[in-house]
Motif scaffolding. Sequence first.
Motif, PDB file in Angstrom:
ATOM      1  N   PHE A 156      43.845  43.847  45.192  1.00 13.66           N
ATOM      2  CA  PHE A 156      43.314  42.650  45.869  1.00 13.66           C
ATOM      3  C   PHE A 156      44.454  41.833  46.473  1.00 13.66           C
ATOM      4  O   PHE A 156      44.346  41.294  47.565  1.00 13.66           O
TER       5      PHE A 156
ATOM      6  N   LEU B  41      45.640  43.571  49.555  1.00 15.47           N
ATOM      7  CA  LEU B  41      44.685  43.413  50.653  1.00 15.47           C
ATOM      8  C   LEU B  41      44.723  41.993  51.205  1.00 15.47           C
ATOM      9  O   LEU B  41      44.312  41.741  52.334  1.00 15.47           O
TER      10      LEU B  41
ATOM     11  N   SER C 265      32.458  39.621  50.384  1.00 14.53           N
ATOM     12  CA  SER C 265      33.575  40.572  50.391  1.00 14.53           C
ATOM     13  C   SER C 265      33.974  40.926  48.958  1.00 14.53           C
ATOM     14  O   SER C 265      34.428  42.041  48.702  1.00 14.53           O
TER      15      SER C 265
ATOM     16  N   GLU D 259      34.469  44.602  47.631  1.00 12.82           N
ATOM     17  CA  GLU D 259      35.792  45.014  47.150  1.00 12.82           C
ATOM     18  C   GLU D 259      35.776  45.280  45.644  1.00 12.82           C
ATOM     19  O   GLU D 259      36.433  46.204  45.160  1.00 12.82           O
TER      20      GLU D 259
ATOM     21  N   GLU E 270      34.348  48.680  45.166  1.00 11.06           N
ATOM     22  CA  GLU E 270      35.271  49.747  45.522  1.00 11.06           C
ATOM     23  C   GLU E 270      36.313  49.957  44.420  1.00 11.06           C
ATOM     24  O   GLU E 270      36.640  51.083  44.050  1.00 11.06           O
TER      25      GLU E 270
END
Lengths: 499, 266
Positions: A49, A52, A171, A175, A178
């Motif tokens: 995270f 990203l 999001s 995320e 994922e």
Amino acid sequence: MGEARAFDEIWGHGGPTNPRAPLEMLAGWIAETPREELARRLEAAENTFRQLGITFAVYGDRDAAERIIPFDIVPRVFLADEWARLSAGLVQRVEAINAFLDDIYGERRILADGILPPDIVFRNPQFRHEVVGIRPPHGIWAHICGIDLVRTGPDDFFVLEDNARTPSGVSYMLENREAMIRLCPELFRNFRVAAVDSYPDRLHETMRSVAPPGAGSRPVCVVLTPGHFNSAYYEHSFLADSMGIELVEPADLVVDDDVVWMQTIAGRVKVDVIYRRIDDDFLDPVVFRPDSLLGVPGIMSAYRAGNVTLINAPGNGIADDKAIYSYMPEIVRYYSGGEAKLPNVETYRCREPQALRYVLERLPELVVKLVDGSGGYGMLVGPTATKQEIEDFRAALIAEPHRYIAQPTLALSTVPTLTEKGLAPRHVDFRPFVLTGRDGVQVVPGGLTRVALKEGSLVVNSSQGGGTKDSFVLLPDSPQLQAQSQTLGGMFQQQELGS
Amino acid sequence: MRLIVEHRTRYRFSEPQIRLIQCLRMTPDDTDDQTVVGWSIDVDCDARLRQSRDGLGNRQAMLYADGPIGAIEISVRGEVLTGDHGGHVRGTAEPLPPEFYLRETDRTVAGEALGAFVGGAVSGLLGADTIDAATRAIHGRFERIPYVEELRDAATTFAGTTATGREMAQMLVAGLRTAEIPARYVGGYRQREGRACAPHGWVEAYADGEGWIAVDPSTGGRVDERYIRVAVGLDTAGVTPVAGSRLGQGEEMLDVALIVEQARRQ
């Protein structure tokens, strides 16, 4: 004290050794996966995270660098039948929100029929006279809703707040999922978890479905962000990216002759649908705040002329305002013709003298909120507040009672969470995302679970030290999990050896 | 009365502007008291105008002009036939009910002093009498000073002893609302013999059973056939004749020239 009594969504009321029957296997996974391994995976997820750039800035904390919202590796799980009931309630609620907005900016039947006191609409700054007389395509105003829910028991869900303006957090739903698939694949082999990765496609389809009549068969859709300094910028770029559409800033758009154009290297392109992540106040300096530097001058005229669709529609604040919230059961009944399937949290309107008296007598037990506050600011949580905080709120309430509502402190459900002292129950809430397009309302099977990481804390807001979890929605007819011969913990060992 | 309006608004920019977008609230509507015989808005550069109505029912025109623009002049010319119905306002577009006009805005926060002043003036009265009394009270309390561009909010103005016509109107709006009387600010034109004119502001307030009543705290009385009503708003901001946004550097200078006169007999 309240801690021991709260319903745990995996462990039930029985504690780690006696979990809720349908979730025994998950409880087993939690129990048998070594703590260090869970911690390692959690760290891996958080590193991703950070790389990203899924960060947020804490308001009022200028010196703090951007932080990531803490993640927890233990998922929260909804059983198929629980989800079916929740979804039905969400669909009903969001349909009512859209019907209410269409009515309140149109005929105002609900006022004529005496369901709401007119002053809470007309004197409310969230009722925007600037959009009176505008009807967005198909009468849809709240295309994307994030409905905040809390739970107090197996079948007891309550709506805490409706978010019909620019709900964020989707999001994280994507995320987090994922990361979980990558880090805990054994869970997805053994649970039939509904996929959430279709969300961007569904959102794009929703946007296309509400394009203005003159847009043609391939409407141009964009995401409008205030810019990279916005705390949710990551989400804006993430959504544009995953939908395969342009992310634009106000300076990229120009309004001419009541039409919105996007300036590109190849020239001007007419824009049909804008998912704007800029608040109403800042959207158009010609119509709203003239000092706004974030807005697109003239965009409201293009909207009024029916040449562009704005998602969500300006003016939606009147539907999710905390003063209106307390009337949602009546609003749902009025437009749906039936009782609200998802109840509200009991709410005292401090504008009513009797309610105010009650609230002032019981401040230490109640949660008091500013009608126009958000993000956990301007809020008193009686049971954990200091004497001084309570007295400050008492004075504020007496001075301006109409600005406050109060609610009982709920024993929010908990989910086992990895803490420094091992696994422990922590309070959670839930924000599912509900899309409304031309063809109706759909609930994405998942959402954002926020968890209060501090022991006993009920405040889940990321700005106040909350974290997030993945939210599994189990598909119907999941194979009986306990019937598997292996424990999940055992499978995890195999997985590790093989990789 | 047959009134002729010539209203020129000229913006000059210290540096050329790349683009201008302006919302013009400069077009009156027909009501029972006024009939617009002719009205035109001309712009002295290549600009596109789009007519519409805002949420309060006002006529508006969006002006879009591309640069480079060093100066722009907006010329309004029109002719209106007016009548006098004792200040009673009828035949207006009313998308929202009177209750909406109880809403307080940043500029119309009355403050305790103004609230008490108007409360005292209207005490014991009913209906339109309250509106007339409050209008006379504000008129009598302040020394009127000529138009200035900068405008103070209601509470700030009330703390002083002088006020422009627009400030008086805004105070009256704020004060009436504290007495639970729906009130709105009206922007428009007023004909005055032998005087240089500026865009004028007055007040419409709602009396149950009688409807909207137009009063002018600058005169202390009701509005008559010398007024042309152009736009209504919650406060002065809502009726700004030219509200705009420009893309470009530098300062802007504004000149306004206004003539409102009675047409000579034909």
